[in-house]
Scaffold this active site. Sequence first.
Site, PDB file in Angstrom:
ATOM      1  N   TYR A   1      52.026  33.642  36.648  1.00  8.30           N
ATOM      2  CA  TYR A   1      51.288  32.473  37.131  1.00  8.30           C
ATOM      3  C   TYR A   1      50.039  32.305  36.284  1.00  8.30           C
ATOM      4  CZ  TYR A   1      48.601  29.490  40.324  1.00  8.30           C
ATOM      5  OH  TYR A   1      47.865  28.469  40.877  1.00  8.30           O
TER       6      TYR A   1
ATOM      7  N   ASP B   1      46.843  36.060  28.923  1.00 10.55           N
ATOM      8  CA  ASP B   1      46.144  35.580  30.113  1.00 10.55           C
ATOM      9  C   ASP B   1      45.560  36.796  30.815  1.00 10.55           C
ATOM     10  OD1 ASP B   1      45.272  34.697  32.554  1.00 10.55           O
ATOM     11  OD2 ASP B   1      47.117  33.638  33.091  1.00 10.55           O
TER      12      ASP B   1
ATOM     13  N   LYS C   1      37.642  35.327  37.029  1.00 12.32           N
ATOM     14  CA  LYS C   1      37.442  36.368  38.042  1.00 12.32           C
ATOM     15  C   LYS C   1      36.237  37.257  37.773  1.00 12.32           C
ATOM     16  CE  LYS C   1      42.194  36.222  39.752  1.00 12.32           C
ATOM     17  NZ  LYS C   1      41.951  35.605  41.058  1.00 12.32           N
TER      18      LYS C   1
END
Length: 428
Positions: free
Chosen positions: A141, A236, A264
């Site tokens: 994702y 990623d 994050k």
Amino acid sequence: MMNEKIFEESKKYMPGGVNSPVRCFKDMGINPPVIKSGNGVIIKDEDGNEYIDFVLAWGPLILGHCDVDVVNAINEESKIALAFGAPTKLELEVSKFMCENLDTIDMIRMVNSGTEATMSAIKLARGYTKKNKIVKFAGCYHGHFDGFLVEAGSGVLTEGIAGSQGVPEDSIKNTLIGIYNDEKSMEDLFSKYGDDIACVIIEPVAGNMGVIKAKDSFIKTLRRLCDEHGALLIFDEVMSGFRVAFKGAQSLFEEKPDLVTYAKIMGGGLPCGAYGGKREIMEHLSPLGGVYQAGTMSGNPIVMAAGLATLTKLKNNLDGYDKIEALGKKLEEGIARISEENGIGSVVNRVGGMMTIFFTDDSKVESYEDVKKCDGERFKRYFLHMLNEGFNIPPSQFEAVFLSVKHTEEHIDKFLKAFEGFAKKEAK
């Protein structure tokens, strides 16, 4: 009860009562606790219940909730700045920190989320290579950008949605799907489409189909194929950056990416993202080049203050990663031992402070296909048991639990004791 009252009222004003689908606990069959406060690794809900937190805002809070240095940095900066939409010294300091401390980053561009970082990196790759097709992997994702919502992980897996409504076929016609850790699938894709592939984007340590680390040989194959066909390799690291190691997942592999995306942890708990890489590629971004990307709040001074405080503290206390590794190893080995003693089929995948328990009779979980065979009903029973025992864990088999420097051996012992209670119930 306040939890129930607040959540039921939330449903009147927010779809499903939430601002991100996984928060609604739909597949768990209950309403979620409504969280009021957090300190260290203890969070409290609106009814006053306490939980030992192994979600940590889905990864960012490696220093725990409300770390004093991060909070002080936010407070001090908020006295003189909220937003300017103009250059600031703080955004220079964060950018310089990342370029000087991350091996593959020559230049970086700040954005506001992981989704924004990955979609921008894809656009840059297309602009740089003058090609259109991208390769992503089933179960990975990369945010809710239309071109990524094919065989996606995390909430899309949990919801059982093949992709997403509202995504036109034209938006995904240039997205090719590879099989994670399957070198032949990549050889076949490049054999057929190699001249049209702009980039390959991968979570080198996947966290959105549960934790699965890419094999070294797989990353080497990706690097070779990208080089042979003039495509870019994008890591990623929205989830793994500064978490599995200070320098992220890229430090775990010999082969290096061309671009890397972050979010994050680098925001210290505030909304933040970034993408960076080789100078020759990054200079294709406007205003130097023809690839346009912009954002009013990109490099926001409050976010940059929180991020710089977090990253600086991590660098100055690298032994924190050793602590997390030791706690993670104890947790991993304890779960494996308890599962075996009680005849509970499970596989525990862990990389640093990221871990997933897969309930399966298979001996390993290395791909999306492996994950789909796991026992979702057993996971649901496990989740509800742990919640009732006072643990906040992800409400999905396809997510990771996270560790922080504020977790202790006592927290791990309590987790294992609670898990043992679950395993014994399952064994009956």
